[in-house]
Enzyme design. Sequence first.
Site, mmCIF file in Angstrom:
data_model
loop_
_atom_site.group_PDB
_atom_site.id
_atom_site.type_symbol
_atom_site.label_atom_id
_atom_site.label_comp_id
_atom_site.label_asym_id
_atom_site.label_seq_id
_atom_site.Cartn_x
_atom_site.Cartn_y
_atom_site.Cartn_z
ATOM 1 N N ASP A 56 0.816 -1.678 -0.077
ATOM 2 C CA ASP A 56 -0.074 0.253 0.743
ATOM 3 C C ASP A 56 0.549 1.219 0.185
ATOM 4 O O ASP A 56 0.174 2.336 0.264
ATOM 5 C CB ASP A 56 -1.126 0.227 1.535
ATOM 6 C CG ASP A 56 -1.950 -0.593 1.053
ATOM 7 O OD1 ASP A 56 -2.018 -1.202 -0.162
ATOM 8 O OD2 ASP A 56 -2.838 -1.338 2.440
ATOM 9 N N HIS A 259 28.274 4.361 -10.839
ATOM 10 C CA HIS A 259 26.479 3.940 -10.118
ATOM 11 C C HIS A 259 26.402 4.130 -8.959
ATOM 12 O O HIS A 259 25.635 3.430 -8.674
ATOM 13 C CB HIS A 259 25.182 3.997 -10.972
ATOM 14 C CG HIS A 259 25.490 4.139 -12.636
ATOM 15 N ND1 HIS A 259 24.775 3.797 -13.552
ATOM 16 C CD2 HIS A 259 25.951 5.646 -12.575
ATOM 17 C CE1 HIS A 259 25.394 5.509 -14.928
ATOM 18 N NE2 HIS A 259 25.703 6.230 -14.183
ATOM 19 N N ASP A 276 28.050 12.669 -5.497
ATOM 20 C CA ASP A 276 27.412 12.946 -6.297
ATOM 21 C C ASP A 276 26.361 12.705 -6.593
ATOM 22 O O ASP A 276 25.486 12.283 -6.027
ATOM 23 C CB ASP A 276 27.441 12.468 -7.725
ATOM 24 C CG ASP A 276 26.683 12.625 -9.706
ATOM 25 O OD1 ASP A 276 26.084 13.428 -9.091
ATOM 26 O OD2 ASP A 276 27.374 11.502 -10.132
ATOM 27 N N ASP A 287 23.185 19.124 -10.299
ATOM 28 C CA ASP A 287 23.411 17.444 -10.908
ATOM 29 C C ASP A 287 24.984 17.840 -10.561
ATOM 30 O O ASP A 287 26.137 18.557 -11.256
ATOM 31 C CB ASP A 287 23.448 17.016 -12.143
ATOM 32 C CG ASP A 287 23.827 15.488 -12.039
ATOM 33 O OD1 ASP A 287 25.095 15.012 -11.533
ATOM 34 O OD2 ASP A 287 24.186 14.734 -14.078
ATOM 35 N N HIS A 366 33.813 7.755 -19.433
ATOM 36 C CA HIS A 366 32.196 8.346 -19.841
ATOM 37 C C HIS A 366 32.385 9.010 -20.738
ATOM 38 O O HIS A 366 33.782 9.810 -20.602
ATOM 39 C CB HIS A 366 31.330 7.838 -18.456
ATOM 40 C CG HIS A 366 31.887 8.969 -17.164
ATOM 41 N ND1 HIS A 366 31.997 10.462 -17.432
ATOM 42 C CD2 HIS A 366 32.318 8.535 -16.592
ATOM 43 C CE1 HIS A 366 32.581 10.665 -16.233
ATOM 44 N NE2 HIS A 366 32.659 9.748 -15.802
ATOM 45 N N HIS A 370 26.255 16.079 -20.045
ATOM 46 C CA HIS A 370 24.714 15.744 -21.034
ATOM 47 C C HIS A 370 23.791 16.848 -20.367
ATOM 48 O O HIS A 370 24.393 17.728 -19.603
ATOM 49 C CB HIS A 370 24.202 14.620 -20.149
ATOM 50 C CG HIS A 370 24.021 14.726 -18.538
ATOM 51 N ND1 HIS A 370 23.575 15.235 -17.655
ATOM 52 C CD2 HIS A 370 25.324 14.719 -17.763
ATOM 53 C CE1 HIS A 370 23.648 15.160 -16.237
ATOM 54 N NE2 HIS A 370 24.996 14.633 -16.209
ATOM 55 N N HIS A 377 19.332 13.460 -16.735
ATOM 56 C CA HIS A 377 19.939 13.627 -18.357
ATOM 57 C C HIS A 377 18.250 14.188 -19.118
ATOM 58 O O HIS A 377 17.728 13.291 -19.377
ATOM 59 C CB HIS A 377 19.956 12.422 -18.652
ATOM 60 C CG HIS A 377 21.264 11.700 -17.277
ATOM 61 N ND1 HIS A 377 21.311 10.407 -17.551
ATOM 62 C CD2 HIS A 377 21.957 11.945 -16.878
ATOM 63 C CE1 HIS A 377 22.470 10.240 -16.878
ATOM 64 N NE2 HIS A 377 22.756 10.835 -16.157
ATOM 65 N N GLU A 400 31.499 17.129 -16.417
ATOM 66 C CA GLU A 400 32.152 16.195 -16.232
ATOM 67 C C GLU A 400 33.030 15.040 -15.776
ATOM 68 O O GLU A 400 32.327 13.950 -15.722
ATOM 69 C CB GLU A 400 30.948 15.065 -14.971
ATOM 70 C CG GLU A 400 30.321 14.483 -16.096
ATOM 71 C CD GLU A 400 28.912 14.196 -15.002
ATOM 72 O OE1 GLU A 400 28.965 13.312 -14.896
ATOM 73 O OE2 GLU A 400 27.652 14.429 -16.038
ATOM 74 N N TYR A 404 39.491 6.734 -12.553
ATOM 75 C CA TYR A 404 38.802 6.499 -11.893
ATOM 76 C C TYR A 404 39.841 4.964 -11.785
ATOM 77 O O TYR A 404 40.175 4.189 -12.880
ATOM 78 C CB TYR A 404 37.496 5.636 -11.979
ATOM 79 C CG TYR A 404 36.596 6.768 -11.822
ATOM 80 C CD1 TYR A 404 35.905 6.984 -11.133
ATOM 81 C CD2 TYR A 404 36.273 7.804 -14.084
ATOM 82 C CE1 TYR A 404 34.371 8.665 -11.062
ATOM 83 C CE2 TYR A 404 35.208 8.211 -13.386
ATOM 84 C CZ TYR A 404 34.380 8.650 -12.919
ATOM 85 O OH TYR A 404 33.314 9.727 -13.049
ATOM 86 N N ARG A 426 35.692 13.048 -9.533
ATOM 87 C CA ARG A 426 35.048 12.999 -10.110
ATOM 88 C C ARG A 426 34.619 14.479 -9.787
ATOM 89 O O ARG A 426 34.860 14.796 -8.918
ATOM 90 C CB ARG A 426 33.380 12.490 -10.996
ATOM 91 C CG ARG A 426 32.608 13.448 -11.641
ATOM 92 C CD ARG A 426 31.422 12.707 -12.724
ATOM 93 N NE ARG A 426 30.663 12.301 -11.418
ATOM 94 C CZ ARG A 426 30.052 10.521 -11.116
ATOM 95 N NH1 ARG A 426 31.520 10.167 -11.334
ATOM 96 N NH2 ARG A 426 29.802 10.190 -9.560
ATOM 97 N N GLU A 428 31.679 17.686 -11.048
ATOM 98 C CA GLU A 428 30.884 18.005 -12.525
ATOM 99 C C GLU A 428 29.714 19.230 -11.955
ATOM 100 O O GLU A 428 29.527 19.609 -10.906
ATOM 101 C CB GLU A 428 30.193 16.633 -12.250
ATOM 102 C CG GLU A 428 28.357 16.618 -12.648
ATOM 103 C CD GLU A 428 27.589 15.451 -12.675
ATOM 104 O OE1 GLU A 428 27.804 14.872 -11.410
ATOM 105 O OE2 GLU A 428 26.584 15.448 -13.595
HETATM 106 N N1 GLY Z 1 24.262 12.273 -11.460
HETATM 107 C C1 GLY Z 1 24.006 12.131 -13.000
HETATM 108 C C2 GLY Z 1 25.139 12.110 -13.537
HETATM 109 O O1 GLY Z 1 25.985 12.650 -13.267
HETATM 110 O O2 GLY Z 1 25.006 11.870 -14.805
HETATM 111 MN MN MN Z 2 25.734 14.291 -14.925
HETATM 112 MN MN MN Z 3 26.307 13.539 -11.071
#
Ligand code: GLY
Ligand code: MN
Ligand code: MN
Length: 461
Positions: A56, A259, A276, A287, A366, A370, A377, A400, A404, A426, A428
Amino acid sequence: MPQTLPCTNTLSMSLTMNPHIKPTEFARRRKRLMQMMDKASVAILPAAPMQTRNRDAEHPYRQDSDFHYLTGFGEPEAVAVLIPKRKHGEFILFCRERDPKMETWHGRRAGLEGAMEHYGADDAFPITDIDDILPGLLESAQRVYYAMGCDTRFDSQVTGWVNRLKEKARAGIHTPSEFVTLDHLLHDMRLYKSRSEITAMRRAAKISAQAHIRAMRCAQPGMMEYAVEAEFLYHFKRHDCDQAYTPIVGGGENGCILHYTENNAELRDGDLLLIDAGAENALYAADITRTFPVNGVFSPEQRALYQLVLDTQLAAIAQVRPGNHWNQPHEAAVRVLTRGLVKLGLLEGNLRTLIKEQAYRPFYMHRTGHWLGLDVHDVGDYKVGDQWRVLEPGMVLTVEPGLYIAPDTKVGKRAVAKKWQGIGIRIEDDVLVTKDGHEVLSKDAPKTIAKIEALMAEARQ
Ligand code: GLY
Ligand code: MN
Ligand code: MN
């Protein structure tokens, strides 16, 4: 007790209006979209469905971004229909009716009157009547703009309406002959942020940057990752924001998991902490990633790698300006990063060959950013035909880059020297393309080594 709700005339209390975007702006967006739609067409957009979490209990409701963009209407169980040039009104909203009993249990509703009075609908009908009314609205349409494949239950409802009309074709009823995706028109509009959208995003970035500062001030060896995450959730909620996505709070080698969201390990002296985390303010996302030493002081190896990522990020941000194309920040990033990796002895060989062969991929897997907006995103094409999109004022993107070095990282068959292992970094930021260049919306979050160390030292006094 009377049967009326105390809030009957105070809809603003229901918190479903976007505080940054006026009804006139939503109306302008609908008008623009309808101007671009073909003649004799109809657009259908459903609100996001409620999502069950378990039995529920439901997930907190989050309106669909496209639906919000065109209506500002915050409730579930609603469908917006746009019919350009319809005599009796172009914007029709199907929604829940007012119902004192249901509202006592589940919260306030705008109702049909509210839909017209506060959200600019020309006509509003009960959502329970949609199967009877909507096929009639499709009768003279040749094209139906609809995002097929996002909500399978609603997909079959839409095809059901069209099929019902087809059954009546012999009676001379005209049926739509084509479904067209709305994405190209609508998502291109969403890519260019208006002044009020930028205000909303600036606030999301500001609140997020404050939370990153909180984290830098409170983190220390022995603290749990989730306790640092809690600082973000508290700060966001305290400022009427949500989390735009699940925060990543990774100490040491957890920072090398792109992630990572378990956030359940203890922070160790001598490790870096990668966070992040971004707020969602009035549905607009920030972000931001920052990486800093748990004990407040970068080790020599951490310092060298961090400075390299920062130089990389600054070089990428410098490429954000009107006239440059989408991939230029990424190209600058891989150039600076690869050169730095060679200098530090993590890569060997000719710089141009290493870049061409993407030799940096074991350390940087990566892309550099974005689009950012209502979705983290965000929507919008990155290429037009086979050409990278040219940056224009009003677009917002993240920058970003990262580095790593998980303990098992290998370059070819060669393991990486132990001293670099377990370092994940990272940085960003959220960057708006302006007329003359760019504005870093997330600039309040410290990122130079000197500023981070000074802030952490001050917090420890
Ligand atoms: N927090 C998701 C990204 O950096 O794309
Ligand atoms: Mn991002
Ligand atoms: Mn991010």
